[in-house]
Design a protein around this motif. Structure first.
Motif, PDB file in Angstrom:
ATOM      1  N   MET A 189       0.835  -1.194   0.000  1.00 31.79           N
ATOM      2  CA  MET A 189       0.000   0.000   0.000  1.00 31.79           C
ATOM      3  C   MET A 189       0.872   1.247   0.000  1.00 31.79           C
ATOM      4  O   MET A 189       2.004   1.226   0.462  1.00 31.79           O
ATOM      5  CB  MET A 189      -0.920   0.000   1.226  1.00 31.79           C
ATOM      6  CG  MET A 189      -2.030  -1.030   1.149  1.00 31.79           C
ATOM      7  SD  MET A 189      -3.143  -0.937   2.566  1.00 31.79           S
ATOM      8  CE  MET A 189      -2.122  -1.703   3.816  1.00 31.79           C
ATOM      9  N   THR A 190       0.307   2.330  -0.496  1.00 36.84           N
ATOM     10  CA  THR A 190       1.056   3.572  -0.648  1.00 36.84           C
ATOM     11  C   THR A 190       0.355   4.715   0.066  1.00 36.84           C
ATOM     12  O   THR A 190      -0.861   4.845   0.016  1.00 36.84           O
ATOM     13  CB  THR A 190       1.208   3.936  -2.138  1.00 36.84           C
ATOM     14  OG1 THR A 190       1.890   2.883  -2.810  1.00 36.84           O
ATOM     15  CG2 THR A 190       1.994   5.229  -2.301  1.00 36.84           C
ATOM     16  N   LEU A 191       1.142   5.542   0.726  1.00 37.99           N
ATOM     17  CA  LEU A 191       0.633   6.765   1.342  1.00 37.99           C
ATOM     18  C   LEU A 191       1.198   7.952   0.595  1.00 37.99           C
ATOM     19  O   LEU A 191       2.402   8.049   0.377  1.00 37.99           O
ATOM     20  CB  LEU A 191       1.050   6.854   2.815  1.00 37.99           C
ATOM     21  CG  LEU A 191       0.823   8.221   3.472  1.00 37.99           C
ATOM     22  CD1 LEU A 191      -0.664   8.470   3.653  1.00 37.99           C
ATOM     23  CD2 LEU A 191       1.548   8.330   4.796  1.00 37.99           C
ATOM     24  N   MET A 192       0.324   8.861   0.188  1.00 41.37           N
ATOM     25  CA  MET A 192       0.746  10.127  -0.394  1.00 41.37           C
ATOM     26  C   MET A 192       0.737  11.164   0.718  1.00 41.37           C
ATOM     27  O   MET A 192      -0.317  11.477   1.280  1.00 41.37           O
ATOM     28  CB  MET A 192      -0.205  10.556  -1.511  1.00 41.37           C
ATOM     29  CG  MET A 192      -0.308   9.554  -2.650  1.00 41.37           C
ATOM     30  SD  MET A 192       1.165   9.516  -3.675  1.00 41.37           S
ATOM     31  CE  MET A 192       0.949  11.025  -4.604  1.00 41.37           C
ATOM     32  N   GLN A 193       1.903  11.680   1.058  1.00 42.43           N
ATOM     33  CA  GLN A 193       2.034  12.666   2.128  1.00 42.43           C
ATOM     34  C   GLN A 193       1.997  14.046   1.498  1.00 42.43           C
ATOM     35  O   GLN A 193       2.887  14.441   0.761  1.00 42.43           O
ATOM     36  CB  GLN A 193       3.352  12.441   2.860  1.00 42.43           C
ATOM     37  CG  GLN A 193       3.596  13.347   4.030  1.00 42.43           C
ATOM     38  CD  GLN A 193       4.894  12.992   4.710  1.00 42.43           C
ATOM     39  OE1 GLN A 193       5.335  11.865   4.687  1.00 42.43           O
ATOM     40  NE2 GLN A 193       5.525  13.971   5.318  1.00 42.43           N
ATOM     41  N   TYR A 236      -9.683   3.641  10.327  1.00 43.37           N
ATOM     42  CA  TYR A 236      -8.802   4.752   9.986  1.00 43.37           C
ATOM     43  C   TYR A 236      -7.954   5.121  11.211  1.00 43.37           C
ATOM     44  O   TYR A 236      -8.379   4.915  12.346  1.00 43.37           O
ATOM     45  CB  TYR A 236      -9.612   5.973   9.552  1.00 43.37           C
ATOM     46  CG  TYR A 236     -10.092   5.951   8.120  1.00 43.37           C
ATOM     47  CD1 TYR A 236     -10.293   4.754   7.448  1.00 43.37           C
ATOM     48  CD2 TYR A 236     -10.355   7.132   7.441  1.00 43.37           C
ATOM     49  CE1 TYR A 236     -10.740   4.734   6.136  1.00 43.37           C
ATOM     50  CE2 TYR A 236     -10.808   7.124   6.122  1.00 43.37           C
ATOM     51  CZ  TYR A 236     -11.001   5.922   5.480  1.00 43.37           C
ATOM     52  OH  TYR A 236     -11.438   5.902   4.176  1.00 43.37           O
ATOM     53  N   PRO A 237      -6.769   5.688  10.997  1.00 42.97           N
ATOM     54  CA  PRO A 237      -5.968   6.132  12.146  1.00 42.97           C
ATOM     55  C   PRO A 237      -6.640   7.311  12.835  1.00 42.97           C
ATOM     56  O   PRO A 237      -7.393   8.060  12.207  1.00 42.97           O
ATOM     57  CB  PRO A 237      -4.638   6.544  11.508  1.00 42.97           C
ATOM     58  CG  PRO A 237      -5.001   6.931  10.111  1.00 42.97           C
ATOM     59  CD  PRO A 237      -6.100   5.987   9.712  1.00 42.97           C
ATOM     60  N   LEU A 282       1.781   2.812  10.028  1.00 44.82           N
ATOM     61  CA  LEU A 282       1.817   2.408   8.619  1.00 44.82           C
ATOM     62  C   LEU A 282       2.509   1.059   8.442  1.00 44.82           C
ATOM     63  O   LEU A 282       2.033   0.189   7.706  1.00 44.82           O
ATOM     64  CB  LEU A 282       2.539   3.474   7.793  1.00 44.82           C
ATOM     65  CG  LEU A 282       1.857   4.840   7.659  1.00 44.82           C
ATOM     66  CD1 LEU A 282       2.792   5.822   6.968  1.00 44.82           C
ATOM     67  CD2 LEU A 282       0.544   4.729   6.902  1.00 44.82           C
ATOM     68  N   LEU A 283       3.636   0.885   9.114  1.00 46.61           N
ATOM     69  CA  LEU A 283       4.393  -0.356   8.975  1.00 46.61           C
ATOM     70  C   LEU A 283       3.608  -1.546   9.516  1.00 46.61           C
ATOM     71  O   LEU A 283       3.640  -2.640   8.936  1.00 46.61           O
ATOM     72  CB  LEU A 283       5.734  -0.238   9.706  1.00 46.61           C
ATOM     73  CG  LEU A 283       6.719   0.802   9.148  1.00 46.61           C
ATOM     74  CD1 LEU A 283       7.972   0.850  10.002  1.00 46.61           C
ATOM     75  CD2 LEU A 283       7.063   0.509   7.693  1.00 46.61           C
ATOM     76  N   GLU A 284       2.895  -1.335  10.608  1.00 50.41           N
ATOM     77  CA  GLU A 284       2.102  -2.419  11.190  1.00 50.41           C
ATOM     78  C   GLU A 284       0.988  -2.871  10.257  1.00 50.41           C
ATOM     79  O   GLU A 284       0.527  -4.014  10.343  1.00 50.41           O
ATOM     80  CB  GLU A 284       1.504  -1.967  12.527  1.00 50.41           C
ATOM     81  CG  GLU A 284       2.528  -1.821  13.643  1.00 50.41           C
ATOM     82  CD  GLU A 284       1.934  -1.187  14.889  1.00 50.41           C
ATOM     83  OE1 GLU A 284       0.720  -0.850  14.857  1.00 50.41           O
ATOM     84  OE2 GLU A 284       2.662  -1.025  15.881  1.00 50.41           O
ATOM     85  N   ARG A 285       0.568  -1.992   9.346  1.00 54.00           N
ATOM     86  CA  ARG A 285      -0.533  -2.309   8.437  1.00 54.00           C
ATOM     87  C   ARG A 285      -0.067  -2.583   7.014  1.00 54.00           C
ATOM     88  O   ARG A 285      -0.868  -2.607   6.083  1.00 54.00           O
ATOM     89  CB  ARG A 285      -1.560  -1.176   8.476  1.00 54.00           C
ATOM     90  CG  ARG A 285      -2.385  -1.243   9.759  1.00 54.00           C
ATOM     91  CD  ARG A 285      -2.935   0.087  10.175  1.00 54.00           C
ATOM     92  NE  ARG A 285      -3.657  -0.043  11.445  1.00 54.00           N
ATOM     93  CZ  ARG A 285      -3.056  -0.080  12.633  1.00 54.00           C
ATOM     94  NH1 ARG A 285      -1.738   0.000  12.710  1.00 54.00           N
ATOM     95  NH2 ARG A 285      -3.761  -0.219  13.738  1.00 54.00           N
ATOM     96  N   LYS A 318      11.681  -2.209   4.977  1.00 55.20           N
ATOM     97  CA  LYS A 318      10.259  -2.198   5.325  1.00 55.20           C
ATOM     98  C   LYS A 318       9.469  -1.157   4.543  1.00 55.20           C
ATOM     99  O   LYS A 318       8.259  -1.292   4.361  1.00 55.20           O
ATOM    100  CB  LYS A 318      10.090  -1.937   6.829  1.00 55.20           C
ATOM    101  CG  LYS A 318      10.637  -3.044   7.717  1.00 55.20           C
ATOM    102  CD  LYS A 318      10.438  -2.699   9.186  1.00 55.20           C
ATOM    103  CE  LYS A 318      10.974  -3.795  10.095  1.00 55.20           C
ATOM    104  NZ  LYS A 318      10.804  -3.438  11.528  1.00 55.20           N
ATOM    105  N   VAL A 319      10.139  -0.091   4.087  1.00 50.38           N
ATOM    106  CA  VAL A 319       9.422   0.989   3.420  1.00 50.38           C
ATOM    107  C   VAL A 319      10.344   1.696   2.436  1.00 50.38           C
ATOM    108  O   VAL A 319      11.580   1.660   2.593  1.00 50.38           O
ATOM    109  CB  VAL A 319       8.873   1.998   4.472  1.00 50.38           C
ATOM    110  CG1 VAL A 319      10.008   2.813   5.082  1.00 50.38           C
ATOM    111  CG2 VAL A 319       7.820   2.912   3.873  1.00 50.38           C
TER     112      VAL A 319
END
Length: 258
Positions: free
Chosen positions: A1-5, A177-178, A221-224, A254-255
């Motif tokens: 999965m990807t997060l856009m910051q 959601y967080p 994020l890493l946990e998920r 990990k990322v």
């Protein structure tokens, strides 16, 4: 999965009640909840900061400093002044957000978006002022706290939580959601704009977007199972705790950061 910051207004709804820079419609319960989140986060930061900087019984400072005795009073005065400003904003925000909600709500309901741009609701103004105070406190504390002191780390984490709830628009979130203290403006982004596709249980998010990642947010994020973080922010935020955590995550595979 990807997060856009991100730190810009992208992927927003055309519904005025969902515009991030405006937040919940005045009078909505979400507005009160957003104010209460900021109040609680501020209370937690203040308690941690006071416990870290001085002994509540003796008034003796518990941490060492790497700057001269001439610089110390200036930094302390800056921290005290920012805390005083935050307290004043909390009191004013309580009056503006919680008092006279029905009359304010009526003035915003049915308003055109162009008219709302020049008349931000009380919560949006309160959040904007609190953000400036948080940034000032961030700069002061990054030079004031001792990195290897556990209580200093606790203060830093609580400051990041306060910043997140101040940057967050204040809308309610879905289950799973967080929390608002971990990520500001967390949301899913879909490739399809079809309402039918978005309502489908089989619809999957192309990626997720949110505000600045902190050390605690990175752990979430890493946990998920998130593998990639795309940083689109224009500014550079100094956060040694996050930088150390993300360096370890990258080194261990990990990322990835783009």
């Amino acid at each position: 999965m990807t997060l856009m910051q991100i730190d810009k207004k992208t992927g927003q709804s055309h519904d005025p009640s969902q515009l991030p820079w405006i937040g919940p419609v005045p009078g909505d319960i979400a507005e009160v909840e957003a104010y209460c989140r900021i109040f609680r986060a501020t209370e937690q930061l203040h308690a941690a900061l006071m416990d870290t900087l001085c002994n509540p019984l003796t008034g003796e400072c518990k941490i060492s400093y790497d700057f001269t005795s001439e610089e110390k009073p200036l930094l302390e005065d800056k921290i005290v002044s920012v805390l005083g400003c935050i307290l004043s904003l909390l009191n004013k925000g309580r009056e503006d957000v919680l008092s006279g909600r029905s009359s304010i709500m009526n003035s915003f309901q049915g308003a055109e978006l162009s008219a709302m741009d020049d008349k931000l609701p009380p919560l949006a103004i309160f959040r904007s002022e609190m953000k400036r105070c948080c940034e000032s406190l961030h700069v002061a504390l990054e030079n004031y706290l001792t990195p290897d002191y556990d209580r200093s780390l606790d203060v830093w984490r609580k400051l990041q939580r306060l910043k997140n709830v101040c940057y967050d628009s204040g809308f309610p979130r879905l289950d799973g959601y967080p929390c608002h203290m971990l990520f500001a403006n967390w949301n899913a982004v879909y490739l399809s704009t079809s309402k039918e596709d978005l309502m489908s249980k089989n619809s999957e998010a192309a990626f997720w977007r949110g505000g600045q990642v902190t050390e605690e947010g990175l752990n979430w994020l890493l946990e998920r199972g998130f593998k990639t973080i795309v940083d689109l922010r224009a500014e550079i935020i100094k956060d040694n705790l996050y930088e150390a955590a993300v360096a370890d995550a990258i080194a261990s595979g990990k990322v990835e950061i783009d």
